[in-house]
Design an enzyme around this catalytic site. Structure first.
Site, mmCIF file in Angstrom:
data_model
loop_
_atom_site.group_PDB
_atom_site.id
_atom_site.type_symbol
_atom_site.label_atom_id
_atom_site.label_comp_id
_atom_site.label_asym_id
_atom_site.label_seq_id
_atom_site.Cartn_x
_atom_site.Cartn_y
_atom_site.Cartn_z
ATOM 1 N N GLY A 17 21.836 -3.104 64.681
ATOM 2 C CA GLY A 17 20.682 -2.360 64.207
ATOM 3 C C GLY A 17 19.600 -3.324 63.749
ATOM 4 O O GLY A 17 19.641 -4.524 64.069
ATOM 5 N N LEU A 18 18.650 -2.832 62.996
ATOM 6 C CA LEU A 18 17.549 -3.689 62.561
ATOM 7 C C LEU A 18 18.040 -4.822 61.670
ATOM 8 O O LEU A 18 17.570 -5.956 61.784
ATOM 9 C CB LEU A 18 16.481 -2.857 61.845
ATOM 10 C CG LEU A 18 15.233 -3.617 61.396
ATOM 11 C CD1 LEU A 18 14.554 -4.310 62.569
ATOM 12 C CD2 LEU A 18 14.253 -2.680 60.678
ATOM 13 N N ALA A 19 18.988 -4.553 60.782
ATOM 14 C CA ALA A 19 19.498 -5.613 59.905
ATOM 15 C C ALA A 19 20.202 -6.702 60.710
ATOM 16 O O ALA A 19 19.966 -7.897 60.505
ATOM 17 C CB ALA A 19 20.439 -5.029 58.863
ATOM 18 N N ALA A 49 15.481 6.332 62.801
ATOM 19 C CA ALA A 49 14.590 6.501 61.654
ATOM 20 C C ALA A 49 13.233 7.039 62.109
ATOM 21 O O ALA A 49 12.669 6.565 63.084
ATOM 22 C CB ALA A 49 14.409 5.168 60.936
ATOM 23 N N GLN A 50 12.721 8.018 61.373
ATOM 24 C CA GLN A 50 11.475 8.660 61.772
ATOM 25 C C GLN A 50 10.288 8.260 60.904
ATOM 26 O O GLN A 50 9.223 7.928 61.396
ATOM 27 C CB GLN A 50 11.652 10.188 61.727
ATOM 28 C CG GLN A 50 12.585 10.737 62.782
ATOM 29 C CD GLN A 50 12.654 12.262 62.742
ATOM 30 O OE1 GLN A 50 12.077 12.907 61.871
ATOM 31 N NE2 GLN A 50 13.363 12.825 63.695
ATOM 32 N N GLY A 52 9.203 5.741 58.828
ATOM 33 C CA GLY A 52 8.491 4.482 58.960
ATOM 34 C C GLY A 52 8.986 3.450 57.974
ATOM 35 O O GLY A 52 10.115 3.502 57.503
ATOM 36 N N GLU A 117 4.712 9.482 51.096
ATOM 37 C CA GLU A 117 6.005 10.159 51.089
ATOM 38 C C GLU A 117 6.469 10.333 49.651
ATOM 39 O O GLU A 117 5.887 9.785 48.714
ATOM 40 C CB GLU A 117 7.042 9.384 51.917
ATOM 41 C CG GLU A 117 6.745 9.422 53.407
ATOM 42 C CD GLU A 117 7.876 8.872 54.263
ATOM 43 O OE1 GLU A 117 8.904 8.439 53.696
ATOM 44 O OE2 GLU A 117 7.742 8.891 55.491
ATOM 45 N N HIS A 233 19.493 13.904 53.083
ATOM 46 C CA HIS A 233 18.123 14.232 53.458
ATOM 47 C C HIS A 233 17.948 15.735 53.334
ATOM 48 O O HIS A 233 18.763 16.508 53.833
ATOM 49 C CB HIS A 233 17.822 13.777 54.891
ATOM 50 C CG HIS A 233 16.357 13.700 55.174
ATOM 51 N ND1 HIS A 233 15.563 14.815 55.303
ATOM 52 C CD2 HIS A 233 15.529 12.643 55.342
ATOM 53 C CE1 HIS A 233 14.324 14.441 55.534
ATOM 54 N NE2 HIS A 233 14.279 13.127 55.556
ATOM 55 N N ARG A 279 13.924 12.996 46.753
ATOM 56 C CA ARG A 279 14.787 13.616 47.762
ATOM 57 C C ARG A 279 15.974 14.365 47.169
ATOM 58 O O ARG A 279 16.364 15.427 47.665
ATOM 59 C CB ARG A 279 15.306 12.554 48.735
ATOM 60 C CG ARG A 279 14.302 12.153 49.785
ATOM 61 C CD ARG A 279 14.919 11.166 50.745
ATOM 62 N NE ARG A 279 14.004 10.900 51.851
ATOM 63 C CZ ARG A 279 14.248 10.040 52.830
ATOM 64 N NH1 ARG A 279 15.382 9.369 52.833
ATOM 65 N NH2 ARG A 279 13.379 9.854 53.796
ATOM 66 N N HIS A 338 22.532 11.310 54.830
ATOM 67 C CA HIS A 338 21.461 10.550 55.484
ATOM 68 C C HIS A 338 21.526 9.057 55.214
ATOM 69 O O HIS A 338 21.193 8.258 56.092
ATOM 70 C CB HIS A 338 20.118 11.094 55.009
ATOM 71 C CG HIS A 338 18.927 10.487 55.672
ATOM 72 N ND1 HIS A 338 18.696 10.601 57.028
ATOM 73 C CD2 HIS A 338 17.889 9.763 55.180
ATOM 74 C CE1 HIS A 338 17.567 9.983 57.342
ATOM 75 N NE2 HIS A 338 17.071 9.451 56.244
ATOM 76 N N GLU A 362 22.494 -1.137 55.615
ATOM 77 C CA GLU A 362 23.061 -0.033 54.848
ATOM 78 C C GLU A 362 24.470 -0.295 54.352
ATOM 79 O O GLU A 362 24.883 0.265 53.334
ATOM 80 C CB GLU A 362 23.038 1.245 55.688
ATOM 81 C CG GLU A 362 23.287 2.507 54.889
ATOM 82 C CD GLU A 362 23.068 3.775 55.682
ATOM 83 O OE1 GLU A 362 23.478 4.853 55.191
ATOM 84 O OE2 GLU A 362 22.505 3.709 56.794
ATOM 85 N N ARG A 373 17.681 6.071 46.853
ATOM 86 C CA ARG A 373 16.745 5.235 47.618
ATOM 87 C C ARG A 373 15.365 5.878 47.716
ATOM 88 O O ARG A 373 15.234 7.057 47.992
ATOM 89 C CB ARG A 373 17.294 5.004 49.030
ATOM 90 C CG ARG A 373 16.325 4.264 49.944
ATOM 91 C CD ARG A 373 16.916 4.036 51.318
ATOM 92 N NE ARG A 373 17.170 5.259 52.059
ATOM 93 C CZ ARG A 373 16.270 5.897 52.802
ATOM 94 N NH1 ARG A 373 15.037 5.437 52.883
ATOM 95 N NH2 ARG A 373 16.594 6.985 53.454
ATOM 96 N N LEU A 379 14.437 0.940 56.371
ATOM 97 C CA LEU A 379 14.078 0.012 57.439
ATOM 98 C C LEU A 379 13.537 -1.291 56.855
ATOM 99 O O LEU A 379 13.809 -2.377 57.372
ATOM 100 C CB LEU A 379 13.045 0.629 58.368
ATOM 101 C CG LEU A 379 13.525 1.703 59.349
ATOM 102 C CD1 LEU A 379 12.345 2.254 60.149
ATOM 103 C CD2 LEU A 379 14.589 1.165 60.296
#
Length: 503
Positions: A17-19, A49-50, A52, A117, A233, A279, A338, A362, A373, A379
């Site tokens: 993933g990104l990490a 992920a939506q 951003g 957000e 979420h 959240r 989530h 994560e 969080r 991200l």
């Protein structure tokens, strides 16, 4: 199974993933070997992920403000020093991804277009076409990784255990590749194995993510922090799909309202910030409305309406696939697992409590998320702390010790996993109590007696036991039978389970 050994003179990374890929890129010029179970861009939450990436990118914002919002969202458990690192390095991380080709939305004068957000004091979330950030960022990072000569990727590798030497230092991993067990030995190992969404019956994450890296690290003796803090979420799209599609929080930032089955808005009854409340508050409100039989829907007809196909194409497509046209109909929503705030304890450079082992993303717990969080910090954390872990691991010297033989962790059959997922959603979900958590632990006990310490069971037990042991509600952890706790502290757990044997 036969056994093969691969000796890698560089950084070994589990997870793409990104990490994981941020770590691989940052390890240069040291060689990086990335092991992933699924093909690149599949089986990782980063690509899904939506919303951003949150970062102080505008003149109206500052890293100190971002750090303060992060600390406030974490309900008293965030490490302020780590939050400061995230916020300070955040703008550079976003700009670096843009230089790799991530097509962030821009204003007419070329600056990053940002959105507001929940629980942010400024508009600071950099997006891509409304809800395409994760996929677009991963496409750019994957292209760069594949063209980097120091990085090699081996797909189809499933993590089965951690290799340790006689003193307990981690020397690599045991993986299963095409039905064959392979020992990958390296000076430094980074776990970037993602979260625990696959442990829940209702989740927005890839079902492959069952906390196996977390569990195997725990079984090897690594310290685990805050496993009880699971973020749900609020607005998964309730159309009967597993995993559930996500209706990004950015929709509420654009003005979408939460309504019940009679069309009445209800969030103002639960929090003064209404749809932009934290959240955990929104998730519990939706849970309460649904439990009361009122239903819960996200009404974006006025806020987005006809612009859905262009502004939020992923949400639009998901809704249509379930027979809902969000341009003309409210979207049925439900809370879903989530993000996991808990994880393997690391320092700011990804080092865990086990020599030779690092963690990022994560599956790690840097202390930056606390009990809840802040939106769109995930991200960012993956990019910032993934890179820091990659740089630190690249400096590790080979200790020259011999890894002991490691037995593969037992599997959990599909039927047993389905039972576990239902139990986790029922008893370790949005609302918890002692009776339900005790029942869940009893079910895990029974499953372990039958199947052994399968990693999903170990991860689930960490969550359930820590949730039972924290009787007070805090952040994303809500106990309906909760007591007051004037001075909450973080949870730290260390297991003492032998996972290897002498060769």
């Amino acid at each position: 199974m036969t056994m093969e050994r691969v000796n890698h003179d560089g950084v070994l990374i589990v997870g793409a993933g990104l990490a994981g890929l941020s770590a691989a890129l940052a390890a240069a010029p040291r060689k990086a070997l990335v092991l992933t179970g699924a093909p690149l861009s599949q089986g990782c939450s980063s690509a899904w992920a939506q919303g951003g990436m949150a970062a102080a990118l505008s003149v109206e914002d500052a890293p100190a403000l971002h750090a303060a919002d992060t600390v406030a969202a974490g309900a008293g458990l965030v490490d302020p020093a780590v939050a400061a690192i995230l916020a300070q390095e955040g703008p550079g991380a976003v700009r670096g991804l843009a230089e790799l080709g991530a097509p962030f939305d821009r204003t007419p004068d070329g600056e990053f277009a940002t959105s507001l957000e929940a629980a942010h004091s400024r508009s600071r979330v950099a997006r891509v076409k409304g809800d395409q950030a994760g996929r677009a960022i991963m496409d750019a990072v994957i292209a760069t990784a594949l063209s980097s000569r120091h990085i090699k990727v081996r797909a189809g590798c499933r993590l089965r255990g951690l290799l340790r030497d006689a003193k307990g230092a981690v020397r690599g991993v045991l993986a299963e590749e095409n039905g064959q067990l392979v020992e990958f030995v390296a000076p430094a190992t980074i776990l970037a194995t993602g979260g625990i969404g696959g442990l829940y019956a209702v989740t927005t994450t890839p079902p492959e993510l069952k906390g196996e890296g977390l569990a195997l690290a725990a079984l090897a003796g690594a310290t685990i922090a805050d496993p009880e803090f699971v973020q749900f979420h609020p607005t998964a799209i309730d159309i009967g799909r597993d995993p559930a599609p996500l209706a990004t929080e950015a929709l509420r930032g654009e003005g979408a309202k939460l309504i019940d089955g009679q069309g009445e808005a209800f969030m103002a009854r639960y929090h003064p910030d209404a749809e932009l409340a934290p959240r955990d508050v929104v998730a519990r409100a939706i849970h309460a409305e649904r439990q009361a039989g009122h239903g819960a829907f996200l009404d974006a007809r006025a806020a987005v309406g006809a612009h859905f196909p262009d502004e939020f194409p992923a949400v639009f497509a998901a809704c249509l696939s379930g027979g809902v046209d969000p341009r003309t109909q409210p979207i049925p929503v439900a809370p879903a697992c989530h993000y996991h705030m808990g994880g393997i304890v690391t320092d700011a450079d990804g080092a865990t409590t086990l020599p030779g082992l690092y963690a990022a993303g994560e599956c790690a717990s840097t202390g930056v998320h606390g009990a809840n969080r802040l939106a769109s910090n995930s991200l960012l954390e993956a990019a910032v702390f993934g890179a820091r872990a990659g740089r630190a691991a690249a400096q590790a010297a080979d200790p020259g010790t011999r890894p002991e033989r490691c037995q593969p962790a037992p599997d959990l059959p599909a039927k047993a996993l389905a039972q576990l997922r239902l139990g986790m959603t029922r008893d370790a979900g949005v609302v918890r109590d002692a009776a339900g958590l005790s029942r869940l632990i009893g079910e895990i006990d029974a499953l372990e007696r039958t199947y052994g310490k399968a990693p999903p069971l170990v991860a689930a037990r960490l969550v359930a036991q820590a949730a039972l042991d924290r009787p007070a509600s805090l952040g994303a952890h809500f106990r309906s039978d909760g007591v007051q706790d004037a001075a909450p502290k973080r949870t730290f757990v260390t297991l003492r389970e032998p996972a290897c044997q002498a060769a």
